[in-house]
Design a protein around this motif. Structure first.
Motif, PDB file in Angstrom:
ATOM      1  N   TYR A  12       0.987  -1.298  -0.026  1.00 34.38           N
ATOM      2  CA  TYR A  12      -0.019  -0.085  -0.007  1.00 34.38           C
ATOM      3  C   TYR A  12       1.047   1.108  -0.096  1.00 34.38           C
ATOM      4  O   TYR A  12       0.536   2.251  -0.633  1.00 34.38           O
ATOM      5  CB  TYR A  12      -1.048   0.059   1.185  1.00 34.38           C
ATOM      6  N   LEU A  13       1.905   1.154   0.820  1.00 30.49           N
ATOM      7  CA  LEU A  13       2.760   2.353   0.560  1.00 30.49           C
ATOM      8  C   LEU A  13       3.486   2.832  -0.584  1.00 30.49           C
ATOM      9  O   LEU A  13       3.386   3.780  -1.036  1.00 30.49           O
ATOM     10  CB  LEU A  13       4.150   2.195   1.695  1.00 30.49           C
ATOM     11  N   ILE A  14       3.753   1.698  -1.253  1.00 27.48           N
ATOM     12  CA  ILE A  14       4.422   1.499  -2.645  1.00 27.48           C
ATOM     13  C   ILE A  14       3.430   2.164  -3.513  1.00 27.48           C
ATOM     14  O   ILE A  14       3.411   3.027  -4.729  1.00 27.48           O
ATOM     15  CB  ILE A  14       5.083   0.294  -3.356  1.00 27.48           C
ATOM     16  N   LEU A  15       2.080   1.701  -3.494  1.00 33.21           N
ATOM     17  CA  LEU A  15       1.009   2.262  -4.377  1.00 33.21           C
ATOM     18  C   LEU A  15       0.686   3.706  -4.080  1.00 33.21           C
ATOM     19  O   LEU A  15       0.387   4.350  -5.000  1.00 33.21           O
ATOM     20  CB  LEU A  15      -0.307   1.480  -4.047  1.00 33.21           C
ATOM     21  N   ILE A  16       0.633   4.240  -2.770  1.00 31.14           N
ATOM     22  CA  ILE A  16       0.400   5.515  -2.408  1.00 31.14           C
ATOM     23  C   ILE A  16       1.474   6.660  -3.126  1.00 31.14           C
ATOM     24  O   ILE A  16       1.062   7.404  -3.616  1.00 31.14           O
ATOM     25  CB  ILE A  16       0.374   5.711  -0.873  1.00 31.14           C
ATOM     26  N   VAL A  17       2.854   5.806  -2.978  1.00 36.04           N
ATOM     27  CA  VAL A  17       3.810   6.821  -3.398  1.00 36.04           C
ATOM     28  C   VAL A  17       3.808   6.837  -5.323  1.00 36.04           C
ATOM     29  O   VAL A  17       3.834   7.995  -5.619  1.00 36.04           O
ATOM     30  CB  VAL A  17       5.186   6.303  -3.241  1.00 36.04           C
ATOM     31  N   ALA A  18       3.060   5.765  -5.963  1.00 36.98           N
ATOM     32  CA  ALA A  18       3.084   5.979  -7.207  1.00 36.98           C
ATOM     33  C   ALA A  18       1.975   6.799  -7.572  1.00 36.98           C
ATOM     34  O   ALA A  18       2.161   7.333  -8.696  1.00 36.98           O
ATOM     35  CB  ALA A  18       3.057   4.458  -7.638  1.00 36.98           C
ATOM     36  N   ALA A  19       0.787   6.841  -6.916  1.00 41.13           N
ATOM     37  CA  ALA A  19      -0.204   7.391  -6.834  1.00 41.13           C
ATOM     38  C   ALA A  19       0.148   9.041  -6.805  1.00 41.13           C
ATOM     39  O   ALA A  19      -0.372   9.929  -7.578  1.00 41.13           O
ATOM     40  CB  ALA A  19      -1.386   6.919  -5.949  1.00 41.13           C
ATOM     41  N   ILE A  20       0.985   9.447  -5.945  1.00 44.61           N
ATOM     42  CA  ILE A  20       1.585  10.883  -5.839  1.00 44.61           C
ATOM     43  C   ILE A  20       2.094  11.125  -6.968  1.00 44.61           C
ATOM     44  O   ILE A  20       2.040  12.244  -7.433  1.00 44.61           O
ATOM     45  CB  ILE A  20       2.256  10.867  -4.531  1.00 44.61           C
ATOM     46  N   PHE A  21       3.040  10.268  -7.424  1.00 50.79           N
ATOM     47  CA  PHE A  21       4.026  10.682  -8.630  1.00 50.79           C
ATOM     48  C   PHE A  21       3.044  10.757  -9.866  1.00 50.79           C
ATOM     49  O   PHE A  21       3.368  11.624 -10.852  1.00 50.79           O
ATOM     50  CB  PHE A  21       4.843   9.655  -8.835  1.00 50.79           C
ATOM     51  N   ALA A  22       1.882  10.284  -9.881  1.00 55.17           N
ATOM     52  CA  ALA A  22       0.934  10.069 -11.035  1.00 55.17           C
ATOM     53  C   ALA A  22       0.274  11.356 -11.018  1.00 55.17           C
ATOM     54  O   ALA A  22      -0.042  11.916 -11.990  1.00 55.17           O
ATOM     55  CB  ALA A  22       0.304   8.899 -11.067  1.00 55.17           C
ATOM     56  N   LEU A  23      -0.379  11.649  -9.869  1.00 62.21           N
ATOM     57  CA  LEU A  23      -1.227  12.762  -9.713  1.00 62.21           C
ATOM     58  C   LEU A  23      -0.518  13.904  -9.829  1.00 62.21           C
ATOM     59  O   LEU A  23      -1.349  15.279  -9.894  1.00 62.21           O
ATOM     60  CB  LEU A  23      -1.982  12.632  -8.691  1.00 62.21           C
ATOM     61  N   TYR A  24       0.829  14.129  -9.189  1.00 63.58           N
ATOM     62  CA  TYR A  24       1.400  15.521  -9.103  1.00 63.58           C
ATOM     63  C   TYR A  24       1.442  16.260 -10.240  1.00 63.58           C
ATOM     64  O   TYR A  24       1.050  17.486 -10.048  1.00 63.58           O
ATOM     65  CB  TYR A  24       2.768  15.333  -8.810  1.00 63.58           C
ATOM     66  N   PRO A  25       1.723  15.902 -11.586  1.00 66.01           N
ATOM     67  CA  PRO A  25       1.666  16.779 -12.927  1.00 66.01           C
ATOM     68  C   PRO A  25       0.266  17.397 -12.827  1.00 66.01           C
ATOM     69  O   PRO A  25       0.287  18.570 -13.160  1.00 66.01           O
ATOM     70  CB  PRO A  25       1.822  15.896 -13.880  1.00 66.01           C
ATOM     71  N   VAL A  26      -0.585  16.505 -12.617  1.00 64.43           N
ATOM     72  CA  VAL A  26      -2.069  17.096 -12.718  1.00 64.43           C
ATOM     73  C   VAL A  26      -2.420  18.150 -11.901  1.00 64.43           C
ATOM     74  O   VAL A  26      -3.061  19.179 -12.106  1.00 64.43           O
ATOM     75  CB  VAL A  26      -3.103  16.079 -12.910  1.00 64.43           C
ATOM     76  N   VAL A  27      -2.176  17.908 -10.363  1.00 63.46           N
ATOM     77  CA  VAL A  27      -2.271  18.940  -9.448  1.00 63.46           C
ATOM     78  C   VAL A  27      -1.694  19.914  -9.668  1.00 63.46           C
ATOM     79  O   VAL A  27      -2.148  21.225  -9.550  1.00 63.46           O
ATOM     80  CB  VAL A  27      -2.025  18.169  -8.340  1.00 63.46           C
ATOM     81  N   TYR A  28      -0.265  19.990 -10.059  1.00 63.66           N
ATOM     82  CA  TYR A  28       0.733  21.121 -10.203  1.00 63.66           C
ATOM     83  C   TYR A  28       0.059  22.071 -11.388  1.00 63.66           C
ATOM     84  O   TYR A  28       0.100  23.237 -11.299  1.00 63.66           O
ATOM     85  CB  TYR A  28       1.935  20.788 -10.495  1.00 63.66           C
ATOM     86  N   ALA A 243      -3.849  27.213 -17.493  1.00 65.22           N
ATOM     87  CA  ALA A 243      -5.259  27.086 -17.592  1.00 65.22           C
ATOM     88  C   ALA A 243      -5.895  26.406 -18.698  1.00 65.22           C
ATOM     89  O   ALA A 243      -6.895  25.759 -18.549  1.00 65.22           O
ATOM     90  CB  ALA A 243      -5.682  28.661 -17.505  1.00 65.22           C
ATOM     91  N   GLY A 244      -5.220  26.820 -19.848  1.00 67.47           N
ATOM     92  CA  GLY A 244      -5.763  26.248 -21.106  1.00 67.47           C
ATOM     93  C   GLY A 244      -5.464  24.473 -20.873  1.00 67.47           C
ATOM     94  O   GLY A 244      -6.543  23.843 -21.401  1.00 67.47           O
ATOM     95  N   ILE A 245      -4.460  24.216 -20.369  1.00 67.83           N
ATOM     96  CA  ILE A 245      -4.079  22.506 -20.175  1.00 67.83           C
ATOM     97  C   ILE A 245      -5.070  22.085 -19.329  1.00 67.83           C
ATOM     98  O   ILE A 245      -5.669  20.951 -19.483  1.00 67.83           O
ATOM     99  CB  ILE A 245      -2.724  22.470 -19.731  1.00 67.83           C
ATOM    100  N   THR A 246      -5.329  22.871 -18.269  1.00 67.39           N
ATOM    101  CA  THR A 246      -6.313  22.330 -17.410  1.00 67.39           C
ATOM    102  C   THR A 246      -7.724  22.199 -17.983  1.00 67.39           C
ATOM    103  O   THR A 246      -8.608  21.188 -17.749  1.00 67.39           O
ATOM    104  CB  THR A 246      -6.370  23.253 -15.871  1.00 67.39           C
ATOM    105  N   LEU A 247      -8.257  23.121 -18.810  1.00 65.88           N
ATOM    106  CA  LEU A 247      -9.351  22.981 -19.275  1.00 65.88           C
ATOM    107  C   LEU A 247      -9.486  21.770 -20.409  1.00 65.88           C
ATOM    108  O   LEU A 247     -10.550  21.359 -20.507  1.00 65.88           O
ATOM    109  CB  LEU A 247      -9.732  24.164 -19.944  1.00 65.88           C
ATOM    110  N   VAL A 248      -8.287  21.494 -20.768  1.00 66.89           N
ATOM    111  CA  VAL A 248      -8.109  20.236 -21.954  1.00 66.89           C
ATOM    112  C   VAL A 248      -8.263  18.974 -21.244  1.00 66.89           C
ATOM    113  O   VAL A 248      -8.995  18.106 -21.615  1.00 66.89           O
ATOM    114  CB  VAL A 248      -7.009  20.493 -22.771  1.00 66.89           C
ATOM    115  N   ILE A 249      -7.487  18.892 -20.033  1.00 70.30           N
ATOM    116  CA  ILE A 249      -7.556  17.682 -19.441  1.00 70.30           C
ATOM    117  C   ILE A 249      -8.779  17.220 -18.493  1.00 70.30           C
ATOM    118  O   ILE A 249      -8.950  16.329 -18.450  1.00 70.30           O
ATOM    119  CB  ILE A 249      -6.133  17.316 -18.758  1.00 70.30           C
ATOM    120  N   LEU A 250      -9.340  18.154 -18.194  1.00 69.95           N
ATOM    121  CA  LEU A 250     -10.445  18.008 -17.158  1.00 69.95           C
ATOM    122  C   LEU A 250     -11.734  17.132 -17.936  1.00 69.95           C
ATOM    123  O   LEU A 250     -11.975  16.148 -17.094  1.00 69.95           O
ATOM    124  CB  LEU A 250     -11.231  19.450 -16.619  1.00 69.95           C
TER     125      LEU A 250
END
Length: 274
Positions: A12-28, A243-250
């Protein structure tokens, strides 16, 4: 017992770390999209915005016709998705449930075509589309992708798992191939059809090279091409770009979330019916 719990905790710890790395570009990307210009261009960059400026999204609509780009992309992706579902399901049923001469050889050609890189067929497709005067049209954006070898292979493998007794019982009741395909095979194959639908739509939504190659007018551009219009040679406002990228990926993220939820329901229903 303790080793088993420790192993699960490590997984679960490995999965959480992997999820953080995967979600970080979207959140940032979202964080940058609400920053002010000076904060987005600062060095070192801020990870968390110190201000909230939602007017960036409104400014994007004023700079480029992002709504038209998203509408074009949804239209093209929807047409390709429906076309692939129709052609792939019909071809897969023929390969799985019908007997005809050369079936194995023809299916081998289908599978072999999956090994041909798309870049190899890009120029022949372009020449064909140009000869048909389909450049800068919806036909040129959609028709070359209405059939898919991968989708045919995926659905055929699923159709083969359906019990033969079901087909024999349907035939005894006077059910022909068309009726059996529409009333029995398709409802039981919702998991595979849902998988192909989500994959096809997102793959077309994220397409970049082909729309860039055959579209010329601004109103025929898709989002992956149109978003680059927010970058200027003189200066670039990165808050507006993101902002445009966010509108595109949403829209694609929302579709993925709701599509996967429906897919899981379909898999459960299909398992109960199977």
């Amino acid at each position: 017992m303790k080793k088993h719990i420790a192993g699960q905790a490590a997984v679960y710890l490995i999965l959480i770390v992997a999820a953080i790395f995967a979600l970080y570009p979207v959140v940032y990307s979202f964080f940058l999209s609400v920053m002010k210009p000076e904060e987005a261009s600062a060095f070192p960059p801020s990870i968390i915005p110190h201000s909230f400026n939602p007017a960036n999204f409104i400014d994007v609509f004023g700079i480029v016709p992002i709504a038209a780009f998203i509408g074009n992309t949804f239209l093209v992706s929807g047409i390709v998705m429906v076309g692939q579902l129709i052609t792939a399901s019909l071809a897969a049923y023929a390969f799985a449930k019908m007997d005809f001469k050369g079936k194995g050889f023809i299916f081998s050609l289908f599978v072999a075509s999956m090994m041909v890189p798309w870049e190899v067929t890009m120029i022949p497709n372009y020449l064909t589309v140009r000869s048909l005067n389909w450049l800068d049209t919806y036909q040129g954006l959609t028709v070359p992708f209405l059939a898919t070898a991968f989708g045919t292979f995926l659905l055929r493998q699923f159709f083969l798992q359906l019990p033969k007794e079901l087909f024999e019982a349907a035939r005894m009741d006077g059910c022909g191939h068309i009726r059996y395909f529409l009333l029995h095979v398709l409802p039981l194959s919702r998991p595979a059809i849902g998988t192909l639908a989500v994959y096809s739509f997102l793959n077309t939504y994220n397409s970049y090279l082909w729309p860039l190659l055959i579209t010329n007018s601004e109103m025929m551009r898709t989002v992956q091409i149109g978003i680059s219009m927010l970058e200027f040679q003189e200066s670039t406002s990165w808050n507006l770009v993101f902002a445009g990228i966010t509108l595109v990926i949403l829209p694609s993220l929302l579709l993925l979330v709701f599509g996967l939820k429906q897919l899981v329901r379909g898999m459960a229903a299909g398992a109960l019916k199977g």
